[in-house]
Write an enzyme that holds these catalytic residues in place. Structure first.
Site, short mmCIF file in Angstrom:
data_model
loop_
_atom_site.label_atom_id
_atom_site.label_comp_id
_atom_site.label_asym_id
_atom_site.label_seq_id
_atom_site.Cartn_x
_atom_site.Cartn_y
_atom_site.Cartn_z
N ILE B 14 0.85 -1.20 0.00
CA ILE B 14 0.00 0.00 0.00
C ILE B 14 0.88 1.25 0.00
CG2 ILE B 14 -1.90 1.21 1.13
CD1 ILE B 14 -2.80 -1.37 2.34
N HIS B 15 1.30 1.66 -1.18
CA HIS B 15 2.05 2.90 -1.30
C HIS B 15 1.08 4.04 -1.61
CE1 HIS B 15 6.32 1.15 -1.87
NE2 HIS B 15 5.96 1.27 -0.63
#
Lengths: 572, 87
Positions: B14-15
């Protein structure tokens, strides 16, 4: 008067804009009216959102939706419900000012992100700081400097400029740069030359000396300038600026001339570029091709790898605009001083000797293959040459060529066309490659000498470390010997050799390089015409003797003196 | 309250961009939505919360929604998180 390193030639006269971050100090004393604090916060939020939206629109227009996406994320951070509720809670429960509450909440988020192990998330701390800082300034009614929406012509005074500063700034309004730190090969210097903006770097403490609105005059050729000059100095600089313009106009007559010595030795003057936008400068200055297209800018300032399609479009644009002139595209050269946060590369003790450039590409072939596919597909639109950076051994060239062959086979299978005569070359920037050039040349079609790294590797001088910048010496006898070795290796193998480092555009060195037999010189666009004028007045036979003479001298100082004396004599 | 366990499926975790997608999706629902990892609860409507979760590929997370449209929200979020967020 101030003096620094002349990083990009030209004279600029204009008003100073001091671009620096200052620590904002706010006291935590209780406030009387909490409601008015809440109102002020709401107003600042709206103002900040409008500003961010404006920057996003401008960036979208100038650089595309992709580069603008970061500001979407900034708006999201601004409207973050967790952050806002923490600010409001603090404000109400502790009775402090909105500014104080905001600053402490932002600081705490920044330190949470800063403490994360992941390099990518660490970088988000900078985003939060950036947004929080803007909101705080709006809240306190402090001025905000925004490079993308400059409305007045200015000379930018900064500690240093980052790639995102130069990517987003409104170039039409920037007359010049002066910075505290940096050298001739730092990012700011390279960008200034590419954009043909006069610049002086490495003037320690200049951001402390200059105040906003001061009049600055600067000469990027000799690294000298004045703050609020007297009328005599100002006039001198106005004359200089006029002379410089006239000189440029005179040189423009050589724009479509060939680069040839008096005794008919023909060489090629090409340009170094970072983005398709830079092609304009190449064409306006009569560049005979692109000798180095640094593709890493496609990969920087974003949150994920550029797709094959995106790369293809960029390469095609450059190839098409050059209309058949040679375009040497260097495959990804990341690592060292250029980081890609989304690759999450660990911090290294010696990044310049570490995991970078071709080493990353051979280790993560999927990244390399995407780029090669895009390059091959674009090859039918012009005269493409592919160049691998940071080669230190024959094995690496073979491994890279093997991957290139695989990609070609994939394209063949899919019936996707690509040019059948793409030359493949390597950069010679590591001493080991220079020494075994006779072996390497059998594997490739050309060499291009990357002097910035060749000098730093052969003399063990970190080119970013200012403490030892005096040791970084292009005239070092060992550097000249290595260059001669590389040129001889290439010529003995029946191939050509170019140079794409800073040395190639330096008029003090061009006579020596020409005499050593260099075939192609790749430089910043602004350096092409002065180099062409110089070369057209020289005799190759004489320069060969000059070059031989330099190789017999033991020190850089003696070599410089010898070259200068000989040049003055031959010009007379 | 509605809950569901999911596993993060995309390569890079989850960037910023995937986190943005999660927040945008969550904002469409009235209910409170959280991701729970190691017993800590992260607000899906907060980009900073979602980022600070530091989700990596293969991480097991619990989606928890509280409110009127909780069921639809959990459904939508699990589809998003288990799909390819990079695409």
């Amino acid at each position: 008067m101030f003096r620094g390193i002349g990083a990009s030639p030209g004279v600029a006269i204009g008003k100073a804009l001091v671009y620096k971050e200052e620590e904002i100090k706010i006291d935590g004393l209780p406030v009387k009216d909490i409601n008015s604090e809440l109102n002020a916060l709401e107003k600042a939020l709206t103002a900040t959102k409008n500003q961010l939206q404006a920057i996003k629109t401008v960036t979208e227009k100038r650089l595309g939706a992709d580069k603008a996406a970061i500001f979407e994320a900034h708006i999201m951070i601004l409207e973050d419900p967790e952050m806002l509720s923490q600010v409001k809670d603090k404000l109400s429960s502790e009775g402090v000012s909105a500014a104080f509450a905001l600053k402490s909440v932002v600081d705490s988020f920044v330190s949470i992100f800063d403490a994360m192990g992941d390099a990518y998330l660490k970088e988000r701390a900078a985003d939060i700081k950036d947004v929080g800082g803007r909101l705080l300034k709006n809240l306190l009614g402090l001025p905000i400097v925004d490079l993308s929406t400059l409305e007045e012509e200015v000379i930018l005074v900064a500690h240093d400029l980052t790639p995102s500063d130069t990517a987003t700034m409104n170039l039409d309004k920037v007359l010049g740069f002066i910075t505290n730190i940096g050298g001739r090969t730092s990012h700011t210097a390279i960008m200034a030359r590419t954009l043909e903006i006069p610049a002086i770097v490495g003037i320690g403490g200049i951001t402390e000396l200059v105040k906003a609105g001061d009049i600055i005059v600067l000469d990027g050729s000799n690294g000298e300038g004045y703050i609020n000059p007297d009328s005599v100095t100002l006039e001198a600089f106005e004359n200089k600026a006029r002379d410089y313009r006239e000189q440029r106009e005179k040189l423009l007559a050589l724009k479509d001339s060939v680069t040839i010595t008096k005794d008919n030795r023909r060489v090629e003057l090409a340009c170094n570029i970072g983005t398709p936008k830079d092609v304009k400068g190449v064409l306006e200055n009569g560049g005979e091709g692109v000798g180095l297209y640094r593709t890493e800018f496609l990969y920087m300032n974003r949150s994920s790898m550029p797709s094959e399609e995106e790369q293809f479009e960029a390469y095609r644009e450059v190839l098409e605009k050059l209309e058949g002139k040679p375009v040497i595209i260097r495959t990804l050269d990341i690592g060292g001083d250029k980081e890609l946060p989304y690759l999450s590369l660990p911090k290294e003790m010696n990044p310049f000797l570490g995991y970078r450039a071709i080493r990353i590409c051979l280790d993560q072939p999927e990244i390399f293959k995407t780029q090669l596919r895009a390059l091959l597909r674009a090859s039918i639109y012009g005269n493409l040459k592919i160049m691998y950076p940071m080669i230190s051994s024959v094995e690496e060239v073979r491994a890279a060529n093997k991957i290139l062959a695989e990609v070609k086979a994939e394209l063949d299978a899919a019936k996707i066309p690509y040019s059948s005569d793409i030359e493949v070359g390597i950069m010679i920037e590591i001493p080991s490659a220079a020494v075994i050039g006779d072996m390497l040349i059998k594997e490739v079609d050309f060499f291009s000498i990357g002097t910035n790294d060749l000098i730093q590797y052969s003399t063990a001088v970190d080119r970013i470390n200012e403490k030892i910048s005096h040791l970084y010496e292009p005239f070092h006898p060992a550097v000249l010997r290595l260059i001669k070795l590389v040129i001889d290796h290439a010529h003995n193998g029946g191939k050509w050799v170019g140079m794409c480092g800073e040395m190639a555009g330096d008029t003090k060195l061009i006579p020596v390089l020409l005499g050593l037999g260099l075939d192609e010189f790749s430089m910043s666009a602004g350096a092409v015409l002065p180099a062409r004028e110089l070369i057209r007045g020289l005799s190759y036979q004489q320069l060969k003797k000059l070059a031989e003479g330099t190789l017999l001298l033991p020190t850089a100082e003696e070599i410089k003196k010898y070259v200068q004396e000989n040049m003055t004599r031959s010009m007379a | 309250m509605k809950e569901k366990i999911i596993v993060i499926n995309n390569e890079t975790g989850i960037h910023a961009r995937p986190a943005g997608l999660i927040v945008k999706e969550a904002q469409k629902y009235k209910c409170d939505i959280f991701l729970v990892k190691n017993e800590s609860q992260y607000n899906c409507k907060s980009i900073m919360n979602i980022l600070s979760l530091g989700g990596k590929k293969g991480d097991e997370l619990l989606i928890r929604a509280i409110g009127e449209d909780a069921e639809a929200a959990v459904e939508a979020l699990s589809r998003l998180l288990e799909g390819n967020l990079d695409a």
